[in-house]
Design an enzyme around this catalytic site. Structure first.
Site, mmCIF file in Angstrom:
data_model
loop_
_atom_site.group_PDB
_atom_site.id
_atom_site.type_symbol
_atom_site.label_atom_id
_atom_site.label_comp_id
_atom_site.label_asym_id
_atom_site.label_seq_id
_atom_site.Cartn_x
_atom_site.Cartn_y
_atom_site.Cartn_z
ATOM 1 N N ASP A 1 0.951 -1.128 -0.017
ATOM 2 C CA ASP A 1 0.006 -0.062 -0.035
ATOM 3 C C ASP A 1 0.746 1.309 -0.084
ATOM 4 O OD1 ASP A 1 -2.292 1.451 -0.014
ATOM 5 O OD2 ASP A 1 -2.808 1.245 2.254
ATOM 6 N N TYR B 1 1.190 5.803 -0.665
ATOM 7 C CA TYR B 1 0.645 6.967 0.408
ATOM 8 C C TYR B 1 0.861 8.039 -0.835
ATOM 9 C CZ TYR B 1 0.655 9.475 4.752
ATOM 10 O OH TYR B 1 0.070 10.321 5.813
ATOM 11 N N HIS C 1 -3.821 13.939 0.962
ATOM 12 C CA HIS C 1 -3.870 13.062 2.208
ATOM 13 C C HIS C 1 -2.575 13.248 2.880
ATOM 14 C CE1 HIS C 1 -5.030 9.478 4.293
ATOM 15 N NE2 HIS C 1 -3.952 8.921 4.068
ATOM 16 N N ARG D 1 1.414 16.144 13.097
ATOM 17 C CA ARG D 1 2.766 16.815 13.432
ATOM 18 C C ARG D 1 2.315 18.282 12.694
ATOM 19 N NH1 ARG D 1 3.768 12.088 10.847
ATOM 20 N NH2 ARG D 1 3.768 13.520 9.003
ATOM 21 N N GLU E 1 -10.704 3.924 3.834
ATOM 22 C CA GLU E 1 -9.903 4.713 3.010
ATOM 23 C C GLU E 1 -10.099 4.288 1.570
ATOM 24 O OE1 GLU E 1 -5.658 4.067 4.079
ATOM 25 O OE2 GLU E 1 -5.721 5.659 5.562
ATOM 26 N N GLU F 1 -9.271 4.018 -1.992
ATOM 27 C CA GLU F 1 -8.059 3.848 -2.791
ATOM 28 C C GLU F 1 -8.524 3.279 -4.195
ATOM 29 O OE1 GLU F 1 -4.764 2.343 -0.773
ATOM 30 O OE2 GLU F 1 -5.484 3.187 1.419
ATOM 31 N N ASP G 1 -9.122 0.256 2.250
ATOM 32 C CA ASP G 1 -8.093 -0.051 3.321
ATOM 33 C C ASP G 1 -8.620 0.399 4.878
ATOM 34 O OD1 ASP G 1 -5.607 -0.611 4.631
ATOM 35 O OD2 ASP G 1 -4.824 1.274 4.019
ATOM 36 N N ARG H 1 -7.601 3.997 13.637
ATOM 37 C CA ARG H 1 -6.910 5.114 13.913
ATOM 38 C C ARG H 1 -6.316 5.135 15.157
ATOM 39 N NH1 ARG H 1 -5.530 5.720 8.785
ATOM 40 N NH2 ARG H 1 -7.506 6.674 7.547
ATOM 41 N N GLN I 1 -3.760 2.564 15.368
ATOM 42 C CA GLN I 1 -2.419 2.928 14.404
ATOM 43 C C GLN I 1 -1.770 4.078 15.222
ATOM 44 O OE1 GLN I 1 -4.183 4.669 10.736
ATOM 45 N NE2 GLN I 1 -2.280 4.997 9.945
ATOM 46 N N TYR J 1 2.261 3.078 15.267
ATOM 47 C CA TYR J 1 2.943 3.423 13.942
ATOM 48 C C TYR J 1 4.414 3.639 14.119
ATOM 49 C CZ TYR J 1 3.113 8.404 13.573
ATOM 50 O OH TYR J 1 3.157 9.797 13.618
ATOM 51 N N LYS K 1 -4.263 -1.987 10.376
ATOM 52 C CA LYS K 1 -4.680 -2.013 8.989
ATOM 53 C C LYS K 1 -4.645 -3.536 8.254
ATOM 54 C CE LYS K 1 -3.400 2.223 7.680
ATOM 55 N NZ LYS K 1 -4.085 3.247 6.730
ATOM 56 N N THR L 1 -8.984 -5.844 4.240
ATOM 57 C CA THR L 1 -8.960 -4.755 2.914
ATOM 58 C C THR L 1 -9.762 -5.350 1.929
ATOM 59 O OG1 THR L 1 -6.641 -4.487 3.638
ATOM 60 C CG2 THR L 1 -7.305 -3.783 1.615
ATOM 61 N N THR M 1 -4.886 6.534 0.098
ATOM 62 C CA THR M 1 -6.217 7.206 0.228
ATOM 63 C C THR M 1 -6.193 8.201 -1.120
ATOM 64 O OG1 THR M 1 -6.111 6.890 2.518
ATOM 65 C CG2 THR M 1 -7.490 8.563 1.611
ATOM 66 N N GLU N 1 -9.643 12.579 8.004
ATOM 67 C CA GLU N 1 -9.452 14.101 7.273
ATOM 68 C C GLU N 1 -10.701 14.881 7.266
ATOM 69 O OE1 GLU N 1 -7.459 14.183 3.202
ATOM 70 O OE2 GLU N 1 -7.474 12.103 3.629
#
Ligand code: CA
Length: 449
Positions: free
Chosen positions: A144, A146, A151, A160, A219, A221, A253, A257, A260, A264, A273, A277, A380, A394
């Site tokens: 997968d 990104y 996104h 962040r 997600e 995708e 996907d 959260r 995650q 992560y 994840k 899927t 995503t 999001e």
């Protein structure tokens, strides 16, 4: 690798399968996607088929009846590869025989096909309503990516705020190795996963706990299947990358959260994840997509050019894809009230920072062997606009801005019983609209711990 247009894309051609000619059909004769189905009756076996309107042409049946036996060696090669319970053999033989088979199927299914072809083919048509769709391929490995900068930036801001996009993003198509065993076809219910979470809040020393996720997300995708692979130690030049792609499908996907966020770092997604899927069952080939190719995403002023191994002029000019993706949600209460699903987002694959060819070439750039039937997913698909956000993380700003459903219910993340529906389609003036069908999944309550 310039996309080739031929008689199979001619918008004026109709099919003798009437449902394929309806304006809203995802599967007109210009599409001809491949999938694996099983008739809904005891003892039925998995077969390779091609979608036409609301029917499936059983390719093993058609082959056994001599319908695909032509003088063309390529057609015979592809037709023999369809005598299987997965698309892997058809994927493995590469693009040229697949194109020949597409032309033959087009000739059989067009309105002015010879009467003998038409009669023979009609004996092998199955109503989609009378078939279960299975996974199209036995997927050995699933990766997968990104690839949406929108996104990546939106999600980065949530975690962040001062440094949303990490410095490698514009150089490397970021990805991680996903889990192939939990890929499921559309319609398979998805069990709410349990896992370790830590509600950080004000106390950084708070203990983590184990329990059902409270932040279950989808997600939106696009997935693409590897056709002919590469040997271990060999690479795939960007100019040849698309010859190694069989076709595309929808991918959801599913993501937890809260699990995650705690797990992560430092190695990336793991159990947040890998619980499920979902895939749409029909694989739309690269040939069918030819009219809808587009320039690659226009990089921003000051962005670095792709490194040479990720750059080809043809990829900049035609490596993008003008494909709309839509996600909608149907809650139990909406379903009981007979309401239509509520659309949560519409995004376009043209907005992806990296092309499919760049993702594939990067994946093999260290000599990693890709094999027929491997699945690569884009990450995503989000756009610049708030209506083009491909996940709830999001859309609701990590639950801070809930979405209101037509029933008045609110959603920060998914509730038990919610059904998520993905759709995808391409349209362009002068061509028939083609679709990917749908990818659905409903949430089951967590198992007892
Ligand atoms: Ca993803």
């Amino acid at each position: 690798m310039k996309p080739v247009l031929d008689e199979t894309h001619d918008s004026k051609v109709q099919s003798w399968v009437e449902s394929a000619n309806l304006a809203g059909s995802d599967f007109p004769i210009q599409n001809l996607p491949f999938g694996v189905f099983r008739r809904c009756k005891a003892g039925a076996e998995a077969r390779v088929g091609v979608a036409i309107g609301d029917r499936i042409l059983d390719l093993a049946g058609a082959q056994s009846d001599g319908l695909l036996a032509t003088d063309d060696e390529s057609v015979r090669l592809a037709a023999n590869a369809c005598a299987s319970d997965s698309l892997n053999p058809l994927m493995a033989i590469g693009a040229s025989p697949r194109r020949a088979l597409r032309r033959r199927l087009h000739a059989i299914l067009r309105q002015d096909a010879p009467a003998s072809d038409r009669q023979a083919a009609s004996r092998h048509l199955v109503a989609q309503a009378d078939a279960d769709m299975l996974l199209p391929a036995a997927v050995g490995d699933y990766t997968d990516f990104y690839a949406s900068i929108f996104h990546a930036t939106n999600v980065g801001k949530l975690f962040r705020p001062d440094n949303p996009l990490l410095p490698n993003y514009k150089y490397i198509p970021i990805g991680y190795h996903g889990r192939a065993s939990s890929l499921v076809p559309t319609g398979t219910p998805v069990r709410r996963p349990s896992g370790q979470t830590r509600d950080g809040g004000a106390d950084p020393n708070k203990d983590p706990k184990f329990g059902p996720t409270r932040a279950l997300d989808y997600e939106v995708e696009l997935g693409f299947f590897v056709g002919a692979g590469n040997s271990l130690g060999e690479t795939i030049p960007i100019g040849e990358a698309e010859e190694h792609i069989f076709g595309i499908c929808l991918v959801n996907d599913w993501s937890a959260r809260d699990i995650q966020a705690w797990e992560y770092q430092p190695l990336g997604p793991f159990l947040a994840k890998s619980f499920a899927t979902s895939l749409s069952p029909w694989v739309v080939t690269m040939e069918a997509l030819a009219p809808f190719r587009a320039p690659a995403f226009a990089r921003g002023e000051g962005d670095p050019a792709p490194l040479p191994y990720l750059f080809a002029q043809s990829d900049r000019e035609q490596g993008g894809l003008d494909l709309w993706l839509e996600v909608s949600l149907l809650s139990v209460r909406m379903q009981e009230a007979g309401m239509a699903p509520a659309v949560f987002g519409r995004s376009n694959f043209r907005d992806m920072y990296w092309t499919m060819a760049q993702m594939l070439t990067h994946h093999a750039s260290n000599g990693c062997n890709l094999r027929a039937g491997d699945l690569l997913a884009s990450g995503t698909v989000s756009g610049a606009d708030k209506t083009a956000r491909g996940c709830l993380l999001e859309l609701t700003s990590r639950g801070k801005e809930p979405v209101t459903l037509p029933t008045g219910e609110q959603r920060k993340f998914l509730e038990d019983g919610d059904q998520v529906i993905l759709r995808g389609f391409c349209e362009r003036a002068g061509f028939r609209r083609i679709g990917l069908g749908s990818c659905r999944g409903a949430i089951l309550p967590a198992s007892a711990i």
